[in-house]
Design a protein around this motif. Structure first.
Motif, PDB file in Angstrom:
ATOM      1  N   ALA A  15      -3.022-113.566 -46.046  1.00  0.00           N
ATOM      2  CA  ALA A  15      -2.735-113.691 -44.618  1.00  0.00           C
ATOM      3  C   ALA A  15      -1.913-114.947 -44.319  1.00  0.00           C
ATOM      4  O   ALA A  15      -0.989-114.915 -43.504  1.00  0.00           O
ATOM      5  N   GLY A  16      -2.211-116.041 -44.979  1.00  0.00           N
ATOM      6  CA  GLY A  16      -1.477-117.288 -44.753  1.00  0.00           C
ATOM      7  C   GLY A  16      -0.019-117.185 -45.158  1.00  0.00           C
ATOM      8  O   GLY A  16       0.867-117.675 -44.446  1.00  0.00           O
ATOM      9  N   ASN A  17       0.240-116.541 -46.302  1.00  0.00           N
ATOM     10  CA  ASN A  17       1.616-116.391 -46.758  1.00  0.00           C
ATOM     11  C   ASN A  17       2.391-115.429 -45.874  1.00  0.00           C
ATOM     12  O   ASN A  17       3.575-115.638 -45.606  1.00  0.00           O
ATOM     13  N   VAL A  18       1.747-114.368 -45.423  1.00  0.00           N
ATOM     14  CA  VAL A  18       2.404-113.416 -44.519  1.00  0.00           C
ATOM     15  C   VAL A  18       2.738-114.115 -43.203  1.00  0.00           C
ATOM     16  O   VAL A  18       3.858-114.009 -42.698  1.00  0.00           O
ATOM     17  N   THR A  19       1.790-114.852 -42.659  1.00  0.00           N
ATOM     18  CA  THR A  19       2.010-115.584 -41.413  1.00  0.00           C
ATOM     19  C   THR A  19       3.160-116.567 -41.552  1.00  0.00           C
ATOM     20  O   THR A  19       4.033-116.653 -40.682  1.00  0.00           O
ATOM     21  N   SER A  20       3.188-117.300 -42.646  1.00  0.00           N
ATOM     22  CA  SER A  20       4.248-118.274 -42.884  1.00  0.00           C
ATOM     23  C   SER A  20       5.621-117.605 -42.958  1.00  0.00           C
ATOM     24  O   SER A  20       6.589-118.084 -42.356  1.00  0.00           O
ATOM     25  N   ALA A  21       5.723-116.493 -43.673  1.00  0.00           N
ATOM     26  CA  ALA A  21       6.997-115.784 -43.799  1.00  0.00           C
ATOM     27  C   ALA A  21       7.461-115.241 -42.449  1.00  0.00           C
ATOM     28  O   ALA A  21       8.636-115.358 -42.090  1.00  0.00           O
ATOM     29  N   VAL A  22       6.548-114.664 -41.690  1.00  0.00           N
ATOM     30  CA  VAL A  22       6.898-114.113 -40.377  1.00  0.00           C
ATOM     31  C   VAL A  22       7.332-115.223 -39.436  1.00  0.00           C
ATOM     32  O   VAL A  22       8.332-115.103 -38.720  1.00  0.00           O
TER      33      VAL A  22
END
Length: 53
Positions: free
Chosen positions: A29-36
């Motif tokens: 979730a953290g990596n997805v949030t960061s990319a978005v």
């Protein structure tokens, strides 16, 4: 490949495309949030498509 074909044909309504990839590594979730957030902060990004659900 479809982007290259569309651009070679003059784009869509005269607009060409560039693929920008947001790598989410392990899909946490953290990596997805960061990319978005990175992509949303880029004024050149006008459309986003994701397979993450």
């Amino acid at each position: 490949m479809a982007i290259d074909e569309a651009n070679a044909a003059g784009g869509v309504a005269g607009n060409t495309f560039e693929l920008v990839v947001g790598d989410v590594k392990d899909q946490s979730a953290g990596n997805v949030t960061s990319a978005v957030e990175r992509l949303l902060g880029d004024p050149g990004v006008q459309f986003m498509l994701t397979g993450y659900g």
